[in-house]
Enzyme design. Structure first.
Site, PDB file in Angstrom:
ATOM      1  N   GLY A  22       0.783  -1.231   0.000  1.00 13.13           N
ATOM      2  CA  GLY A  22       0.000   0.000   0.000  1.00 13.13           C
ATOM      3  C   GLY A  22       0.812   1.277   0.000  1.00 13.13           C
ATOM      4  O   GLY A  22       0.296   2.339   0.368  1.00 13.13           O
ATOM      5  N   LYS A  75      -8.084 -13.967 -10.161  1.00 11.24           N
ATOM      6  CA  LYS A  75      -9.206 -13.091 -10.515  1.00 11.24           C
ATOM      7  C   LYS A  75     -10.250 -13.179  -9.416  1.00 11.24           C
ATOM      8  O   LYS A  75     -10.208 -14.094  -8.574  1.00 11.24           O
ATOM      9  CB  LYS A  75      -9.807 -13.504 -11.859  1.00 11.24           C
ATOM     10  CG  LYS A  75     -10.326 -14.927 -11.865  1.00 11.24           C
ATOM     11  CD  LYS A  75     -10.926 -15.290 -13.206  1.00 11.24           C
ATOM     12  CE  LYS A  75     -11.470 -16.714 -13.175  1.00 11.24           C
ATOM     13  NZ  LYS A  75     -12.093 -17.149 -14.400  1.00 11.24           N
ATOM     14  N   MET A 102      -3.370  -7.255  -7.410  1.00 13.61           N
ATOM     15  CA  MET A 102      -2.743  -8.277  -8.238  1.00 13.61           C
ATOM     16  C   MET A 102      -3.746  -9.245  -8.876  1.00 13.61           C
ATOM     17  O   MET A 102      -3.389 -10.361  -9.228  1.00 13.61           O
ATOM     18  CB  MET A 102      -1.686  -9.040  -7.424  1.00 13.61           C
ATOM     19  CG  MET A 102      -0.615  -8.126  -6.833  1.00 13.61           C
ATOM     20  SD  MET A 102       0.084  -6.912  -7.995  1.00 13.61           S
ATOM     21  CE  MET A 102       1.365  -7.897  -8.730  1.00 13.61           C
ATOM     22  N   ILE A 105      -9.019  -7.595 -13.557  1.00 13.64           N
ATOM     23  CA  ILE A 105     -10.354  -7.004 -13.420  1.00 13.64           C
ATOM     24  C   ILE A 105     -11.186  -7.456 -14.614  1.00 13.64           C
ATOM     25  O   ILE A 105     -10.710  -7.454 -15.752  1.00 13.64           O
ATOM     26  CB  ILE A 105     -10.240  -5.457 -13.423  1.00 13.64           C
ATOM     27  CG1 ILE A 105      -9.411  -4.983 -12.219  1.00 13.64           C
ATOM     28  CG2 ILE A 105     -11.583  -4.786 -13.467  1.00 13.64           C
ATOM     29  CD1 ILE A 105     -10.127  -4.978 -10.929  1.00 13.64           C
ATOM     30  N   ASN A 119      -4.766   1.934 -13.470  1.00  9.92           N
ATOM     31  CA  ASN A 119      -3.781   1.050 -12.816  1.00  9.92           C
ATOM     32  C   ASN A 119      -2.392   1.663 -12.899  1.00  9.92           C
ATOM     33  O   ASN A 119      -2.104   2.448 -13.798  1.00  9.92           O
ATOM     34  CB  ASN A 119      -3.773  -0.311 -13.534  1.00  9.92           C
ATOM     35  CG  ASN A 119      -2.806  -1.306 -12.922  1.00  9.92           C
ATOM     36  OD1 ASN A 119      -2.702  -1.407 -11.692  1.00  9.92           O
ATOM     37  ND2 ASN A 119      -2.075  -2.030 -13.752  1.00  9.92           N
ATOM     38  N   HIS A 121       1.683   0.364 -13.037  1.00  9.41           N
ATOM     39  CA  HIS A 121       2.492  -0.838 -13.273  1.00  9.41           C
ATOM     40  C   HIS A 121       3.967  -0.450 -13.293  1.00  9.41           C
ATOM     41  O   HIS A 121       4.333   0.561 -13.896  1.00  9.41           O
ATOM     42  CB  HIS A 121       2.083  -1.487 -14.600  1.00  9.41           C
ATOM     43  CG  HIS A 121       2.820  -2.751 -14.860  1.00  9.41           C
ATOM     44  ND1 HIS A 121       2.511  -3.936 -14.229  1.00  9.41           N
ATOM     45  CD2 HIS A 121       3.903  -3.006 -15.649  1.00  9.41           C
ATOM     46  CE1 HIS A 121       3.353  -4.883 -14.630  1.00  9.41           C
ATOM     47  NE2 HIS A 121       4.207  -4.339 -15.486  1.00  9.41           N
TER      48      HIS A 121
HETATM   49  C1  GAR Z   1       3.812  -1.375  -7.255  1.00  7.60           C
HETATM   50  O1  GAR Z   1       5.154  -1.333  -7.690  1.00  7.60           O
HETATM   51  C2  GAR Z   1       2.865  -1.496  -8.421  1.00  7.60           C
HETATM   52  O2  GAR Z   1       3.292  -0.814  -9.555  1.00  7.60           O
HETATM   53  C3  GAR Z   1       2.864  -2.993  -8.640  1.00  7.60           C
HETATM   54  O3  GAR Z   1       2.814  -3.519  -7.341  1.00  7.60           O
HETATM   55  C4  GAR Z   1       3.517  -2.643  -6.460  1.00  7.60           C
HETATM   56  C5  GAR Z   1       2.623  -2.369  -5.272  1.00  7.60           C
HETATM   57  O4  GAR Z   1       3.300  -1.655  -4.286  1.00  7.60           O
HETATM   58  N1  GAR Z   1       1.739  -3.389  -9.450  1.00  7.60           N
HETATM   59  C6  GAR Z   1       1.806  -4.332 -10.383  1.00  7.60           C
HETATM   60  O5  GAR Z   1       2.789  -5.008 -10.580  1.00  7.60           O
HETATM   61  C7  GAR Z   1       0.523  -4.519 -11.191  1.00  7.60           C
HETATM   62  N2  GAR Z   1       0.732  -5.388 -12.293  1.00  7.60           N
HETATM   63  P1  GAR Z   1       2.475  -0.934  -3.122  1.00  7.60           P
HETATM   64  O6  GAR Z   1       1.493  -1.957  -2.565  1.00  7.60           O
HETATM   65  O7  GAR Z   1       3.531  -0.575  -2.105  1.00  7.60           O
HETATM   66  O8  GAR Z   1       1.783   0.257  -3.702  1.00  7.60           O
END
Ligand code: GAR
Length: 207
Positions: A22, A75, A102, A105, A119, A121
């Site tokens: 988060g 999912k 993760m 959707i 989103n 990424h």
């Molecule tokens: C982030 O780096 C985000 O970009 C990635 O998960 C991490 C979450 O960190 N998302 C993905 O890989 C989506 N495919 P956080 O929970 O500390 O924000």
């Protein structure tokens, strides 16, 4: 009501969906406090019961809910998806930010919030979609990677790109050091991209 230029718009009701630490959620909350993002976070929803994102939300007095995605891991089940939609509507969400969410959707949720699901990424999409994008970048010998904020469609980390920020890959980088530098850029990219989306939503609603 007719909108006049001197009127201050109501902050957009933003919902955040996550599965993990988060830190992007935290960055969004801080950007709002700093006046950089004209939104209010109305709820946080996680598919992992002990995800730290829920704890972070509670500390900020933001409603935090766990929704069980069972029986799937990648999912939401149909029932869980409907539950998410119901909770988002309950909180009056106008814009949905996936922040380390993760799960893929699906159509029903996307249709319920058409053009309003975004989103982040940790790569320069379309390169390295999927899990641990920073590791993929290292394994491919990429010299530059970064992060991407994009509208969500039914694919995995696909959909129109809103904003990207680059991060150079250093020869001495480990997966951890590279992800940490990408995350620094994510904390800048996400509020800026959402602010662009909010400006677009407002322009459209003014006709
Ligand atoms: C982030 O780096 C985000 O970009 C990635 O998960 C991490 C979450 O960190 N998302 C993905 O890989 C989506 N495919 P956080 O929970 O500390 O924000």
């Amino acid at each position: 009501m007719i909108w006049l230029p001197h009127m201050k718009a109501t902050p957009v009701a933003l919902a955040v969906l996550g599965s993990g630490r988060g830190s992007n959620f935290q960055a969004l909350a801080e950007a709002i406090d700093a006046g950089k993002l004209d939104a209010r976070i109305v709820c946080v929803i996680a598919n992992v019961a002990d995800a730290f994102i829920l704890e972070r939300a509670r500390r900020l007095n933001i409603p935090a809910e766990y929704i069980d995605p069972a029986p799937y891991k990648t999912k939401l089940s149909g029932a869980a998806e409907q539950q998410v939609i119901d909770r988002l509507r309950h909180y009056g969400a106008e814009l949905i930010a996936l922040a380390g969410f993760m799960l893929i959707i699906k159509r029903r949720l996307l249709a319920a919030f058409a053009g309003r699901v975004v989103n982040i990424h940790p790569s320069l999409l379309p390169a390295f979609p999927g899990l641990e994008a920073w590791k993929q970048a290292l394994e491919h010998g990429a010299k530059v990677t970064g992060c991407t904020v994009h509208y969500v469609d039914e694919g995995m980390d696909t959909g129109p790109i809103i904003l990207q920020r680059e991060v150079p890959v250093m020869t001495e980088d480990t997966p951890e050091s590279l992800h940490a530098r990408i995350q620094e850029q994510e904390y800048l990219a996400y509020p800026a991209a959402l602010q662009q989306v909010i400006a677009k939503i407002r322009a459209e609603s003014r006709g």
